[in-house]
Motif scaffolding. Sequence first.
Motif, PDB file in Angstrom:
ATOM      1  N   ASP A   1     -46.436  86.756  -3.686  1.00  0.00           N
ATOM      2  CA  ASP A   1     -45.592  88.035  -4.287  1.00  0.00           C
ATOM      3  C   ASP A   1     -46.094  88.984  -4.942  1.00  0.00           C
ATOM      4  N   ASN A   2     -47.079  88.905  -6.090  1.00  0.00           N
ATOM      5  CA  ASN A   2     -47.505  90.272  -6.804  1.00  0.00           C
ATOM      6  C   ASN A   2     -48.328  90.718  -6.209  1.00  0.00           C
ATOM      7  N   TYR A   3     -49.371  90.169  -5.445  1.00  0.00           N
ATOM      8  CA  TYR A   3     -50.494  90.448  -5.432  1.00  0.00           C
ATOM      9  C   TYR A   3     -50.204  91.829  -3.601  1.00  0.00           C
ATOM     10  N   ILE A   4     -49.427  91.077  -3.159  1.00  0.00           N
ATOM     11  CA  ILE A   4     -49.131  91.600  -2.215  1.00  0.00           C
ATOM     12  C   ILE A   4     -48.322  92.757  -2.068  1.00  0.00           C
ATOM     13  N   ASN A   5     -47.053  93.072  -3.624  1.00  0.00           N
ATOM     14  CA  ASN A   5     -46.483  93.956  -4.018  1.00  0.00           C
ATOM     15  C   ASN A   5     -47.053  94.807  -4.298  1.00  0.00           C
ATOM     16  N   GLN A   6     -48.768  94.573  -5.526  1.00  0.00           N
ATOM     17  CA  GLN A   6     -49.345  95.391  -5.587  1.00  0.00           C
ATOM     18  C   GLN A   6     -50.268  96.296  -5.263  1.00  0.00           C
ATOM     19  N   ALA A   7     -50.858  96.076  -3.253  1.00  0.00           N
ATOM     20  CA  ALA A   7     -50.910  96.224  -2.284  1.00  0.00           C
ATOM     21  C   ALA A   7     -50.026  97.365  -1.532  1.00  0.00           C
ATOM     22  N   LEU A   8     -49.130  96.982  -1.385  1.00  0.00           N
ATOM     23  CA  LEU A   8     -47.880  97.748  -0.917  1.00  0.00           C
ATOM     24  C   LEU A   8     -47.486  98.980  -1.933  1.00  0.00           C
ATOM     25  N   LYS A   9     -47.675  98.724  -3.096  1.00  0.00           N
ATOM     26  CA  LYS A   9     -47.611 100.097  -4.241  1.00  0.00           C
ATOM     27  C   LYS A   9     -49.089 101.225  -3.781  1.00  0.00           C
ATOM     28  N   ALA A  10     -49.776 100.519  -3.831  1.00  0.00           N
ATOM     29  CA  ALA A  10     -50.921 100.997  -3.332  1.00  0.00           C
ATOM     30  C   ALA A  10     -51.259 102.151  -1.988  1.00  0.00           C
ATOM     31  N   TYR A  11     -50.279 101.478  -0.788  1.00  0.00           N
ATOM     32  CA  TYR A  11     -50.679 101.921   0.356  1.00  0.00           C
ATOM     33  C   TYR A  11     -49.403 102.925   0.088  1.00  0.00           C
ATOM     34  N   LEU A  12     -48.337 102.197  -0.287  1.00  0.00           N
ATOM     35  CA  LEU A  12     -46.876 103.249  -0.107  1.00  0.00           C
ATOM     36  C   LEU A  12     -47.091 104.682  -1.084  1.00  0.00           C
ATOM     37  N   LEU A  13     -47.171 104.467  -2.566  1.00  0.00           N
ATOM     38  CA  LEU A  13     -47.480 105.268  -3.635  1.00  0.00           C
ATOM     39  C   LEU A  13     -48.563 106.284  -3.793  1.00  0.00           C
ATOM     40  N   ASP A  14     -49.643 105.567  -3.217  1.00  0.00           N
ATOM     41  CA  ASP A  14     -50.438 106.241  -3.777  1.00  0.00           C
ATOM     42  C   ASP A  14     -51.743 106.859  -2.188  1.00  0.00           C
ATOM     43  N   GLY A  15     -51.330 105.878  -1.471  1.00  0.00           N
ATOM     44  CA  GLY A  15     -51.781 106.768  -0.170  1.00  0.00           C
ATOM     45  C   GLY A  15     -53.424 105.972   0.124  1.00  0.00           C
ATOM     46  N   VAL A  16     -52.816 104.901  -0.388  1.00  0.00           N
ATOM     47  CA  VAL A  16     -54.631 103.797   0.481  1.00  0.00           C
ATOM     48  C   VAL A  16     -54.194 103.060   1.702  1.00  0.00           C
ATOM     49  N   ASP A  17     -55.193 103.751   2.617  1.00  0.00           N
ATOM     50  CA  ASP A  17     -55.011 103.368   3.963  1.00  0.00           C
ATOM     51  C   ASP A  17     -55.080 102.231   4.524  1.00  0.00           C
ATOM     52  N   ILE A  18     -54.601 101.272   3.843  1.00  0.00           N
ATOM     53  CA  ILE A  18     -54.401  99.698   4.385  1.00  0.00           C
ATOM     54  C   ILE A  18     -54.775  99.448   5.386  1.00  0.00           C
ATOM     55  N   ARG A  19     -55.049  98.679   6.108  1.00  0.00           N
ATOM     56  CA  ARG A  19     -54.693  98.507   7.734  1.00  0.00           C
ATOM     57  C   ARG A  19     -54.206  97.048   7.535  1.00  0.00           C
ATOM     58  N   GLY A  20     -54.551  95.993   6.557  1.00  0.00           N
ATOM     59  CA  GLY A  20     -54.194  94.190   7.394  1.00  0.00           C
ATOM     60  C   GLY A  20     -54.531  93.872   5.722  1.00  0.00           C
ATOM     61  N   TYR A  21     -53.992  92.660   5.858  1.00  0.00           N
ATOM     62  CA  TYR A  21     -53.811  91.440   4.795  1.00  0.00           C
ATOM     63  C   TYR A  21     -54.284  90.301   5.171  1.00  0.00           C
ATOM     64  N   ALA A  22     -55.599  89.941   4.800  1.00  0.00           N
ATOM     65  CA  ALA A  22     -55.582  88.243   5.091  1.00  0.00           C
ATOM     66  C   ALA A  22     -54.974  87.403   3.500  1.00  0.00           C
ATOM     67  N   ALA A  23     -54.958  86.250   4.006  1.00  0.00           N
ATOM     68  CA  ALA A  23     -54.876  85.713   2.839  1.00  0.00           C
ATOM     69  C   ALA A  23     -55.454  84.364   2.770  1.00  0.00           C
ATOM     70  N   TRP A  24     -56.237  83.564   1.859  1.00  0.00           N
ATOM     71  CA  TRP A  24     -57.157  82.178   2.038  1.00  0.00           C
ATOM     72  C   TRP A  24     -56.371  81.907   0.851  1.00  0.00           C
TER      73      TRP A  24
END
Length: 502
Positions: free
Chosen positions: A388-411
């Motif tokens: 929950d918290n790590y994906i939320n931080q990735a979403l912030k990076a994508y939506l608020l900071d403009g980081v070009d995140i294309r995909g996410y894989a969980a281990w």
Amino acid sequence: MQINKSLNVVVKLLIVLTSNYDIFSCYAQTLQIEGAWRADGKGLSIWDKFAHTALKISQDENGDIACDSYNKIVEDINSLKTLRVNHYRFSISWPRIMPDGTTKKINEAGLNYYHRLVDALLAANIKPQVTLYHWDLPQALQDVGGWENDTIVNRFRDYADVVFNSLGDKVKFWITINEPYNVAMVGHGYGSAAPGISFRPGTAPYIVAHNLIKAHAEAWHVYNDKNPYKQEDVDAAMRVVQFQIGWFAHPVFNGDYSDLMKNIIRERSLAAGRPQSRLPEFTPAEVARIMGTHDYFGFNHYTTVLAYNMDYKNLEHYDADRGAGTVADRTWLDSGSFWLKVTPVGFRKILNFIKEEYGDPPIYITENGVSERGPMNLNDVHRIHYYDNYINQALKAYLLDGVDIRGYAAWTLMDNLEWATGFDEKFGFFYVNRSDPSLPRIPKKSVWHYATIINCNGFISPGESPHESVAVVLLVYGIVKTSKKQKRPVEEHIDLEKKDMF
């Protein structure tokens, strides 16, 4: 205004919460809740005297017992858990620590109370936010002029020093003075609050405010001198990143090892008597061949560390070249791996670093996950909390900071052989029962949680329901409920004793 590793005066402000806010807290002031007004060596405060003066408080109430928080730490922590806050702001009683307001006597019993409170908060994974002064000046100092006496500045500095020395290793969020306007104007202008002075409204409030400002500054400097902002530690953090991520990414994205890495290793090699750097050099042809050989940036991330400068002297070693030590904050949530501390905020920061350092490449997060040890518990709330918290931080990076995140894989898909640790560390969504010859895959609770995030392409807003396909998946395992309405009963929430929010 509020900050993390520094001090500030708190002024009442209207704040609009945005997705940048990761702190949810609750505040309680010492005199209003602690009680125990004369217990264990506590001195009198100006509010003790004010409250015991007839007609000053409604119905002649006082804070002698108040909410008895001095004796009810466990109950108060449970209340905070119910609120699900991740921080708790409270104030310290100056006269409980220093009965006469000076260093002549330090009341260890008073300090021990705050240690017990802070320890209980940290054990519940609730971070303390501590206010040094919320109006309860020792009456002994008021008897010699209080905030109108210039000596109060040094008295407050000494008080802050005692508290920082005692609690500074546990508390990282400090507030010097709460609502200085009220101290100056309401207490010394209108007189409707302690110490109840109203007969010098044209001078006293200004003198008091003047001394409050100077006292705040002195406390800030005391803390800053003990916890200086060290550029060498900032530089050490950059070396850690450049010697790990940059070691491989810099040549591919920028054509060569970073200048920082090349210069350090060259200088240390020559200083050791070598004729050239221990770091091989790329030929111009190799640079041309390597640079730009990327279609995206694949990034595995699990945790964050704190870096500090460290001199290894003449040792010829990667760690010595890097010149940094790393530690974890003691408040960060543990995992099943000694090296993995749950630190979601670091994820967003490093994603932004990649964006800035390597030309805003498309980023695929290719591994991210958390481990557990010990007896198997299919109710893996620890893992749900992590994702929950790590994906939320990735979403912030994508939506608020403009980081070009294309995909996410969980281990990882299932508990497996984790290299040298064998099967002790369990990262999987599915438990593999190795005592059964057929090695069945048994889903943990995190399976349904992650499946819902994927199917809904994000987190479910309050009142929304998971998509039907999630219910179909649950039916396969025979544990779907009859209603598809999203329900979040209290017992299904993560245990806040194991929660780590930023």
